[in-house]
Design a protein around this motif. Structure first.
Motif, PDB file in Angstrom:
ATOM      1  N   ARG A  44       0.812  -1.223   0.000  1.00  0.00           N
ATOM      2  CA  ARG A  44       0.000   0.000   0.000  1.00  0.00           C
ATOM      3  C   ARG A  44       0.842   1.267   0.000  1.00  0.00           C
ATOM      4  NH1 ARG A  44      -2.997  -0.226   5.003  1.00  0.00           N
ATOM      5  NH2 ARG A  44      -4.057   1.593   4.211  1.00  0.00           N
ATOM      6  N   VAL A  45       2.155   1.158  -0.176  1.00  0.00           N
ATOM      7  CA  VAL A  45       3.059   2.303  -0.101  1.00  0.00           C
ATOM      8  C   VAL A  45       3.114   3.041  -1.431  1.00  0.00           C
ATOM      9  CG1 VAL A  45       5.463   2.945   0.266  1.00  0.00           C
ATOM     10  CG2 VAL A  45       4.419   1.198   1.674  1.00  0.00           C
ATOM     11  N   SER A  46       3.222   4.374  -1.370  1.00  0.00           N
ATOM     12  CA  SER A  46       3.317   5.199  -2.573  1.00  0.00           C
ATOM     13  C   SER A  46       4.610   6.006  -2.522  1.00  0.00           C
ATOM     14  CB  SER A  46       2.122   6.146  -2.655  1.00  0.00           C
ATOM     15  OG  SER A  46       2.319   7.072  -3.685  1.00  0.00           O
ATOM     16  N   ILE A  47       5.425   5.868  -3.586  1.00  0.00           N
ATOM     17  CA  ILE A  47       6.663   6.639  -3.673  1.00  0.00           C
ATOM     18  C   ILE A  47       6.646   7.544  -4.897  1.00  0.00           C
ATOM     19  CG2 ILE A  47       8.091   5.025  -2.381  1.00  0.00           C
ATOM     20  CD1 ILE A  47       9.096   3.935  -5.057  1.00  0.00           C
ATOM     21  N   ALA A  48       5.461   7.831  -5.409  1.00  0.00           N
ATOM     22  CA  ALA A  48       5.329   8.582  -6.666  1.00  0.00           C
ATOM     23  C   ALA A  48       5.886  10.003  -6.561  1.00  0.00           C
ATOM     24  CB  ALA A  48       3.875   8.619  -7.101  1.00  0.00           C
ATOM     25  N   GLU A  49       5.709  10.671  -5.442  1.00  0.00           N
ATOM     26  CA  GLU A  49       6.145  12.065  -5.315  1.00  0.00           C
ATOM     27  C   GLU A  49       7.315  12.209  -4.336  1.00  0.00           C
ATOM     28  OE1 GLU A  49       2.663  14.174  -4.177  1.00  0.00           O
ATOM     29  OE2 GLU A  49       1.671  13.821  -6.089  1.00  0.00           O
ATOM     30  N   SER A  50       8.035  11.126  -4.100  1.00  0.00           N
ATOM     31  CA  SER A  50       9.106  11.184  -3.109  1.00  0.00           C
ATOM     32  C   SER A  50      10.459  11.402  -3.770  1.00  0.00           C
ATOM     33  CB  SER A  50       9.111   9.901  -2.274  1.00  0.00           C
ATOM     34  OG  SER A  50       9.336   8.792  -3.093  1.00  0.00           O
ATOM     35  N   TYR A  51      11.430  11.761  -2.944  1.00  0.00           N
ATOM     36  CA  TYR A  51      12.799  11.980  -3.388  1.00  0.00           C
ATOM     37  C   TYR A  51      13.722  11.708  -2.205  1.00  0.00           C
ATOM     38  CZ  TYR A  51      12.289  16.424  -0.951  1.00  0.00           C
ATOM     39  OH  TYR A  51      12.063  17.378   0.006  1.00  0.00           O
ATOM     40  N   TYR A  60      18.144  10.721   3.488  1.00  0.00           N
ATOM     41  CA  TYR A  60      16.777  10.430   3.917  1.00  0.00           C
ATOM     42  C   TYR A  60      15.844  10.334   2.723  1.00  0.00           C
ATOM     43  CZ  TYR A  60      17.769  11.221   8.847  1.00  0.00           C
ATOM     44  OH  TYR A  60      18.260  11.112  10.115  1.00  0.00           O
ATOM     45  N   LEU A  61      14.838   9.458   2.833  1.00  0.00           N
ATOM     46  CA  LEU A  61      13.764   9.361   1.857  1.00  0.00           C
ATOM     47  C   LEU A  61      12.648  10.278   2.348  1.00  0.00           C
ATOM     48  CD1 LEU A  61      12.647   7.938  -0.677  1.00  0.00           C
ATOM     49  CD2 LEU A  61      11.655   6.242   0.851  1.00  0.00           C
ATOM     50  N   VAL A  62      12.323  11.285   1.535  1.00  0.00           N
ATOM     51  CA  VAL A  62      11.379  12.323   1.943  1.00  0.00           C
ATOM     52  C   VAL A  62      10.100  12.190   1.113  1.00  0.00           C
ATOM     53  CG1 VAL A  62      11.057  14.821   2.155  1.00  0.00           C
ATOM     54  CG2 VAL A  62      13.323  13.829   2.459  1.00  0.00           C
ATOM     55  N   ASN A  63       8.967  12.390   1.766  1.00  0.00           N
ATOM     56  CA  ASN A  63       7.657  12.475   1.124  1.00  0.00           C
ATOM     57  C   ASN A  63       7.136  11.141   0.605  1.00  0.00           C
ATOM     58  OD1 ASN A  63       5.502  14.143   0.691  1.00  0.00           O
ATOM     59  ND2 ASN A  63       6.122  14.730  -1.367  1.00  0.00           N
ATOM     60  N   ALA A  64       7.654  10.025   1.088  1.00  0.00           N
ATOM     61  CA  ALA A  64       7.096   8.716   0.748  1.00  0.00           C
ATOM     62  C   ALA A  64       5.911   8.465   1.673  1.00  0.00           C
ATOM     63  CB  ALA A  64       8.133   7.625   0.913  1.00  0.00           C
ATOM     64  N   LYS A  81       3.951  10.220   6.561  1.00  0.00           N
ATOM     65  CA  LYS A  81       4.828  10.952   5.640  1.00  0.00           C
ATOM     66  C   LYS A  81       6.171  11.354   6.249  1.00  0.00           C
ATOM     67  CE  LYS A  81       2.330  12.210   1.830  1.00  0.00           C
ATOM     68  NZ  LYS A  81       2.746  12.456   0.496  1.00  0.00           N
ATOM     69  N   ARG A  82       6.611  10.688   7.299  1.00  0.00           N
ATOM     70  CA  ARG A  82       7.864  11.084   7.942  1.00  0.00           C
ATOM     71  C   ARG A  82       9.066  10.776   7.050  1.00  0.00           C
ATOM     72  NH1 ARG A  82      11.255   7.391  10.356  1.00  0.00           N
ATOM     73  NH2 ARG A  82      10.488   5.252  10.343  1.00  0.00           N
ATOM     74  N   ALA A  83      10.168  11.460   7.290  1.00  0.00           N
ATOM     75  CA  ALA A  83      11.407  11.208   6.547  1.00  0.00           C
ATOM     76  C   ALA A  83      12.039   9.928   7.099  1.00  0.00           C
ATOM     77  CB  ALA A  83      12.363  12.376   6.691  1.00  0.00           C
ATOM     78  N   ARG A  84      12.431   9.017   6.209  1.00  0.00           N
ATOM     79  CA  ARG A  84      13.002   7.736   6.612  1.00  0.00           C
ATOM     80  C   ARG A  84      14.465   7.670   6.196  1.00  0.00           C
ATOM     81  NH1 ARG A  84       7.871   7.688   5.439  1.00  0.00           N
ATOM     82  NH2 ARG A  84       6.490   6.625   6.879  1.00  0.00           N
ATOM     83  N   LYS A  85      15.299   7.232   7.121  1.00  0.00           N
ATOM     84  CA  LYS A  85      16.737   7.201   6.879  1.00  0.00           C
ATOM     85  C   LYS A  85      17.083   6.067   5.915  1.00  0.00           C
ATOM     86  CE  LYS A  85      21.079   7.160   9.384  1.00  0.00           C
ATOM     87  NZ  LYS A  85      21.680   7.071  10.711  1.00  0.00           N
ATOM     88  N   LEU A  86      17.941   6.387   4.934  1.00  0.00           N
ATOM     89  CA  LEU A  86      18.426   5.392   3.987  1.00  0.00           C
ATOM     90  C   LEU A  86      19.833   4.977   4.398  1.00  0.00           C
ATOM     91  CD1 LEU A  86      17.215   6.962   0.649  1.00  0.00           C
ATOM     92  CD2 LEU A  86      16.178   5.111   1.941  1.00  0.00           C
ATOM     93  N   LEU A  87      20.116   3.704   4.261  1.00  0.00           N
ATOM     94  CA  LEU A  87      21.389   3.151   4.711  1.00  0.00           C
ATOM     95  C   LEU A  87      22.269   2.834   3.508  1.00  0.00           C
ATOM     96  CD1 LEU A  87      19.790   0.692   7.263  1.00  0.00           C
ATOM     97  CD2 LEU A  87      20.715   2.948   7.727  1.00  0.00           C
TER      98      LEU A  87
END
Length: 156
Positions: A44-51, A60-64, A81-87
Motif C-alpha cells: 500500500r506504499v506510494s513513492i510517486a512524489e518522493s525523493y 533520507y527518503l522524503v515524502n514517501a 509521511k515522515r522522513a526515513r533514513k536510507l542506509l
C-alpha cells in the motif's frame, strides 16, 4: 533487468523513467518501524512524489507515503509521511551528495522491494529532469516499438 525477476516489488515509481533521465542506480537499505513494514508488505506504499535528500549529513527518503497499518492499535501507529533514513556506505553517500549539488540533479526512488533475506531495499536513481521535447521523443520511440512488434507478429 535481472533484478525484476529476483525480487518482489512492494512499491514502484513508474513515472520516474518517463520524467527523468536516470544516469545510475544504487541500492540502499531503509530504516522502518514494525507497522511500516506491515504496510509495505501489504503493498500500500506510494513513492510517486518522493525523493531522497541530505539532512544532517545523512541520506533520507522524503515524502514517501506509508499508510497506517489498520490492524495495529492506535498507540502503535507510525507517521505516514515522515522522513526515513536510507542506509548506504559513506563513500557512496559522499558520491551521491556531490551529484546532488550539481545543477538539476536529484535522487529519485525507483522501487522498494524485499531482498532474499527479507530486508526492505530502495533502488535510488540519480536523475536529471527531462524537458517536454524529450518526453515526446520517448513517447514516439515507445509507440514505434509497439507498432513494430505488431507488424512483426502479423507477418510471422
Amino acid at each position: 533487468m535481472a533484478r525484476a525477476d529476483e525480487h518482489k516489488y512492494a512499491a514502484q515509481n513508474r513515472r520516474a523513467r518517463f520524467d527523468y533521465f536516470i544516469t545510475e542506480t544504487i541500492e540502499a537499505g531503509i530504516m522502518l518501524t514494525g507497522t511500516e513494514v506491515k504496510s509495505l508488505r501489504a503493498g500500500r506504499v506510494s513513492i510517486a512524489e518522493s525523493y531522497a535528500g541530505e539532512r544532517d549529513g545523512e541520506l533520507y527518503l522524503v515524502n514517501a507515503h506509508f499508510p497506517e497499518y489498520q490492524l495495529a492499535g492506535r498507540f502503535f501507529q507510525h507517521e505516514p509521511k515522515r522522513a526515513r533514513k536510507l542506509l548506504v556506505r559513506r563513500r557512496e553517500m559522499d558520491k551521491l551528495f556531490a551529484s546532488i549539488r550539481r545543477d538539476g540533479v536529484t535522487l529519485i526512488p525507483l522501487s522498494i522491494y524485499f531482498n532474499d533475506r527479507g530486508y526492505a531495499k530502495v533502488e535510488i536513481g540519480v536523475a536529471k529532469g527531462k524537458k517536454k521535447g524529450d518526453k515526446r521523443e520517448a513517447e514516439k520511440e515507445r509507440d514505434w516499438q509497439r507498432d513494430k512488434a505488431r507488424l512483426m507478429r502479423a507477418k510471422g
